[in-house]
Scaffold this motif. Structure first.
Motif, PDB file in Angstrom:
ATOM      1  N   GLU A 187      40.787  33.012  32.460  1.00  0.00           N
ATOM      2  CA  GLU A 187      39.539  33.352  33.138  1.00  0.00           C
ATOM      3  C   GLU A 187      39.826  34.280  34.323  1.00  0.00           C
ATOM      4  N   ALA A 188      39.213  35.460  34.310  1.00  0.00           N
ATOM      5  CA  ALA A 188      39.388  36.429  35.394  1.00  0.00           C
ATOM      6  C   ALA A 188      38.274  36.270  36.422  1.00  0.00           C
ATOM      7  N   GLN A 189      38.621  36.448  37.691  1.00  0.00           N
ATOM      8  CA  GLN A 189      37.654  36.402  38.785  1.00  0.00           C
ATOM      9  C   GLN A 189      37.022  37.785  38.960  1.00  0.00           C
ATOM     10  N   VAL A 190      35.808  37.814  39.479  1.00  0.00           N
ATOM     11  CA  VAL A 190      35.097  39.088  39.671  1.00  0.00           C
ATOM     12  C   VAL A 190      34.800  39.267  41.158  1.00  0.00           C
ATOM     13  N   PHE A 191      35.367  40.296  41.733  1.00  0.00           N
ATOM     14  CA  PHE A 191      35.215  40.654  43.148  1.00  0.00           C
ATOM     15  C   PHE A 191      34.031  41.614  43.286  1.00  0.00           C
TER      16      PHE A 191
END
Length: 514
Positions: free
Chosen positions: A165-169
């Motif tokens: 799961e990638a985080q979104v900035f």
């Protein structure tokens, strides 16, 4: 300007005292309880209306009021000029621009235009019809709001099929609502700093203030009035000349609707559009986000003319500060205490500092290639970073004369201390001291070895030193391992001869020894 609420009877009394009695304005003010500026204004209006004392007998109060306070000309709205509220709203985002200034400019263009109170009232009414995020007043180039989206994006590992799961900035500029977003593997400090660096590059400039939430990577210790900014984050902000103003704890208005709506817009118009798309790398995901980001910033506003991109080019971009010549190089900060060998330990390697700072606490800035030491804000040492654990990097200028440490430690003193334990211990200490280019680099190891006697006893330490000399391994860790494990493998006769106590598996050497 006098208030119309004052009765005509009192105004008549002012005129009588002035024109019939010949009193001064100060005397009239005292007699009537009215300020002198108000009295002057009444007298001016009466003179301009052509009045004189005594007043005409047929002049009633209603007619007198119309003479003194004539109503404004009843002009149609088109003749007065209706302000362009979209333009007023845009102009207010420029630095130092106020509603009063804009009203003055409006009156210069329309001398018969509306008064300031009407101007403000109708602008606020028009502004109230905008979305909440558009209503907020932020100066151009002033604030940049940063946050992470609550929604993550799955990335599939081609080799294993595992899903990460990638985080979104997400970033939003205050004045123009110009938006930037990217995906990172985590919200850790390196990713947090890297996202800021890429944001500034995307914008082509730097705002005055960055407003983050109280994320651990940004704020070491949250506080309502004086939050502790993470040293690395503060270092990055100093490099770009930007101020960090974290939102106060449990104060959602500080975080601003800008950040919340920015996240919501990115989730609706970018992440939702990618829900059926499979991405197999972070680069692929960010390329997809970049395409949709361009569409989002070009999308027309619903209640304002133009789009985010247009407002950014007109408002924020001209007001941004220029980027520094070089991008920020990621660095971590640590606190370390200088050992008696005037070195500090960083990731198992030892770096020298001036010997005058022995036993003092210093701050260490660590980048990929360098290690810098600071004391009270001043840089006292700089070294090329080394990955050789247990080794020393020493600047000769940092060493004291005669290689003495604060006048206490010396090779002779260490060997004398070792001789009290036994000849094998003394020989091992001499071997350790001779193994280094500078004997002082071995002080830390020698102290650790000698203090093993306090844990295991001098007899066991002497026996362990004999075995270490036989094996040709004189490092602290080798001796500790012998004391913990290898004595159990000795012949029973040797153990009885030495009268060794039982080995304790849970005993460890001093925490400061390598």
């Amino acid at each position: 300007m006098p208030a119309k609420r004052l009765s005509m009877r009192k105004i008549k009394e002012v005129l009588r005292l002035k024109w019939a009695q010949g009193l001064s304005n100060r005397q009239i003010a005292t007699a009537c309880g009215i300020g002198r500026p108000t009295i002057s204004e009444y007298l001016r209006r009466a003179t301009e209306a052509g009045l004189e004392w005594p007043l005409p007998a047929d002049l009633d109060e209603a007619r007198l009021e119309r003479l003194l306070f004539p109503p404004p000309p009843d002009l149609p709205a088109e003749s007065r000029g209706i302000p362009d509220w979209h333009q007023v709203h845009k102009e207010l985002k420029h630095k130092s621009v106020t509603l009063f200034l804009l009203w003055q400019e409006y009156r210069q263009a329309h001398p018969d235009g509306y008064q300031y109170s009407w101007f403000c009232e109708h602008y606020r009414s028009w502004q109230g019809k905008l979305d909440v995020v558009m209503r907020q007043d932020h100066r151009a180039g002033e604030k940049l709001f940063v946050d992470y989206a609550g929604q993550t994006v799955p990335i599939i590992d081609r080799a294993t099929g595992e899903v990460h799961e990638a985080q979104v900035f997400v970033v939003v500029l205050g004045a123009s609502n110009y938006t930037y977003a990217e995906a990172t593997w985590s919200q850790s400090l390196p990713d947090w700093i890297g996202s800021h660096v890429r944001t500034f590059r995307f914008l082509g400039g730097v705002p005055e203030v960055v407003v983050p939430d109280n994320l651990r990577s940004g704020v070491s210790k949250a506080h309502r009035y004086e939050p502790d900014i993470n040293p690395t984050y503060l270092d990055m902000a100093s490099h770009y000349g930007v101020a960090v103003l974290p939102a106060r704890v449990r104060r959602p208005r500080d975080k601003a609707t800008k950040a919340e709506n920015g996240v919501l817009v990115v989730e609706r118009w970018i992440l939702a559009a990618l829900r059926h798309r499979q991405c197999f790398s972070l680069v692929e995901l960010n390329a997809a986000i970049g395409e949709l980001l361009g569409v989002l910033n070009q999308r027309p506003f619903c209640k304002l003319p133009g789009c985010r991109r247009d407002h950014f080019e007109q408002l924020d971009r001209p007001a941004l500060q220029p980027l520094p010549a070089e991008a920020y190089v990621y660095a971590e900060w640590k606190k370390a205490r200088v050992h008696i060998d005037y070195h500090v330990a960083i990731d198992g390697h030892y770096y020298s500092v001036p010997c005058a700072l022995i036993k003092r606490e210093v701050e260490v800035r660590i980048t990929r290639n360098t290690v810098e030491c600071f004391h009270r804000g001043n840089r006292i040492a700089s070294h090329r970073r080394s990955d050789q654990k247990g080794r020393h990097t020493t600047v000769p200028a940092h060493m004291p004369e005669s290689h003495r440490q604060a006048g206490e430690w010396s090779p002779e003193r260490l060997t004398q201390w070792a001789a009290k334990t036994g000849p094998a211990t003394e020989k091992l200490i001499r071997t350790v001291l001779a193994s280094r280019k500078h004997p002082q680099q071995a002080y830390r190891s020698c102290l650790g070895i000698l203090r093993l006697g306090k844990t295991y006893g001098d007899e066991r330490l002497e026996a362990a030193c004999r075995r270490a000399l036989t094996l040709g391994s004189c490092r602290y860790k080798s001796l500790e391992s012998i004391l913990k494990h290898r004595l159990d493998e000795q012949p029973l006769e040797e153990q009885q001869e030495l009268s060794l106590p039982d080995t304790h598996d849970n005993i460890r050497g001093p925490a400061y020894c390598h």
